[in-house]
Design a protein around this motif. Structure first.
Motif, PDB file in Angstrom:
ATOM      1  N   THR A  18       0.645  -1.352  -0.036  1.00  0.00           N
ATOM      2  CA  THR A  18       0.169  -0.112   0.011  1.00  0.00           C
ATOM      3  C   THR A  18       0.859   1.313  -0.099  1.00  0.00           C
ATOM      4  O   THR A  18       0.714   2.442  -0.599  1.00  0.00           O
ATOM      5  CB  THR A  18      -0.943  -0.062   1.191  1.00  0.00           C
ATOM      6  N   THR A  19       1.937   1.310   0.878  1.00  0.00           N
ATOM      7  CA  THR A  19       2.839   2.407   0.820  1.00  0.00           C
ATOM      8  C   THR A  19       3.498   2.624  -0.550  1.00  0.00           C
ATOM      9  O   THR A  19       3.539   3.818  -1.088  1.00  0.00           O
ATOM     10  CB  THR A  19       3.963   2.294   1.992  1.00  0.00           C
ATOM     11  N   VAL A  21       2.366   1.673  -3.635  1.00  0.00           N
ATOM     12  CA  VAL A  21       1.223   2.199  -4.515  1.00  0.00           C
ATOM     13  C   VAL A  21       1.066   3.454  -4.392  1.00  0.00           C
ATOM     14  O   VAL A  21       1.041   4.355  -5.295  1.00  0.00           O
ATOM     15  CB  VAL A  21       0.059   1.430  -4.225  1.00  0.00           C
ATOM     16  N   PHE A  22       0.945   3.927  -3.037  1.00  0.00           N
ATOM     17  CA  PHE A  22       0.683   5.393  -2.849  1.00  0.00           C
ATOM     18  C   PHE A  22       1.875   6.241  -3.322  1.00  0.00           C
ATOM     19  O   PHE A  22       1.499   7.279  -3.758  1.00  0.00           O
ATOM     20  CB  PHE A  22       0.505   5.598  -1.366  1.00  0.00           C
ATOM     21  N   THR A  25       1.895   6.744  -7.077  1.00  0.00           N
ATOM     22  CA  THR A  25       0.958   7.742  -7.668  1.00  0.00           C
ATOM     23  C   THR A  25       1.292   8.942  -7.341  1.00  0.00           C
ATOM     24  O   THR A  25       1.129   9.542  -8.465  1.00  0.00           O
ATOM     25  CB  THR A  25      -0.422   7.089  -6.908  1.00  0.00           C
ATOM     26  N   ILE A  87      -5.521   2.353  -4.226  1.00  0.00           N
ATOM     27  CA  ILE A  87      -4.939   2.969  -2.955  1.00  0.00           C
ATOM     28  C   ILE A  87      -6.199   3.009  -1.964  1.00  0.00           C
ATOM     29  O   ILE A  87      -5.931   2.443  -0.687  1.00  0.00           O
ATOM     30  CB  ILE A  87      -4.581   4.533  -3.089  1.00  0.00           C
ATOM     31  N   SER A  90      -6.854  -0.897  -0.889  1.00  0.00           N
ATOM     32  CA  SER A  90      -5.756  -1.173   0.147  1.00  0.00           C
ATOM     33  C   SER A  90      -5.770  -0.694   1.718  1.00  0.00           C
ATOM     34  O   SER A  90      -5.380  -1.352   2.389  1.00  0.00           O
ATOM     35  CB  SER A  90      -4.401  -1.176  -0.516  1.00  0.00           C
ATOM     36  N   MET A  91      -6.103   0.603   1.566  1.00  0.00           N
ATOM     37  CA  MET A  91      -6.053   1.245   2.948  1.00  0.00           C
ATOM     38  C   MET A  91      -7.188   0.556   3.593  1.00  0.00           C
ATOM     39  O   MET A  91      -7.260   0.452   4.832  1.00  0.00           O
ATOM     40  CB  MET A  91      -6.164   2.644   2.809  1.00  0.00           C
ATOM     41  N   ASP A 132      -3.572  -1.902  -9.563  1.00  0.00           N
ATOM     42  CA  ASP A 132      -2.440  -1.341  -9.460  1.00  0.00           C
ATOM     43  C   ASP A 132      -1.511  -1.648 -10.564  1.00  0.00           C
ATOM     44  O   ASP A 132      -1.017  -1.007 -11.635  1.00  0.00           O
ATOM     45  CB  ASP A 132      -1.591  -1.504  -8.162  1.00  0.00           C
TER      46      ASP A 132
END
Length: 210
Positions: A18-19, A21-22, A25, A87, A90-91, A132
């Motif tokens: 998640t981190t 992908v964030f 982005t 994002i 996943s969060m 993603d």
């Protein structure tokens, strides 16, 4: 490997994914102009999902935000949407997965409820990872035609696919060749970690049932 270890490993993998992908982005370097081809030029160009940037020989960086939804292709909008969905999903999965960890002593939560929440988090991680990877792969696929495009066959190259330079982030009259930026690789790695985390959580759910 025990169900607890699988669940914990899947959760950690999902958090890291998640981190990643964030971060990918928000990064600006999704594609960059090939400097081997333009050694004599004084401008270095790189592009992201949200802005285009140019770096002059003096080191001054100028970026143009891509706020308009009309001046850029629908494909770029779709890629943005896939990354944003990845994002958000996943969060949510991280939030659910945190509260169903076995190391947390939740007195009012039954084991069956915890297992179902863990399965839900795993499925969400998988969905986020697929979104993603799909978005990053589509973006990468649009960069490939620029490798076979020259100033003499620019219009022909545009027919084969949307170039990073033309279709997704502005206009490059010199038909420059673009390469994959680091954000693309981070997005792929983040998506793979999300898939791994989701699979491990689903396996852990199966182990808990048996």
């Amino acid at each position: 490997m025990s169900a607890t270890m699988l669940q914990t490993t899947g959760f950690v993998s999902g958090v890291i994914g998640t981190t990643g992908v964030f971060a990918a982005t928000l990064m600006d370097v999704w594609c960059a102009r090939n400097q081997q081809e333009h050694k004599l030029t004084s401008v270095y160009t790189y592009k992201g999902l949200w802005k285009d940037c140019e770096v002059s020989s003096s080191g001054f960086t100028e970026c143009q935000a891509l706020y308009s939804h009309l001046n850029y292709s629908d494909l770029l909008q779709a890629i943005r949407a896939l990354l944003v969905v990845a994002i958000l999903v996943s969060m949510i999965a991280v939030f659910i997965g945190f509260f169903c960890l076995k190391c947390l002593k939740m007195r009012n939560m039954a084991l069956l409820t915890r297992a179902k929440l863990m399965l839900s988090a795993g499925i969400m991680f998988i969905i986020a990872g697929l979104c993603d990877i799909s978005g990053a792969s589509v973006y990468a696929d649009q960069i490939v035609p620029s490798f076979t495009t020259s100033p003499y066959n620019q219009k022909q190259g545009e027919k084969g696919g949307v170039q990073c330079a033309n279709g997704m982030g502005g206009i490059d009259s010199f038909a420059s060749k673009y390469t994959f930026g680091p954000a693309l690789y981070i997005a792929w790695v983040g998506g793979a970690l999300l898939l791994l985390g989701g699979i491990l959580k689903c396996i852990a759910f199966k182990r808990m049932q048996t």
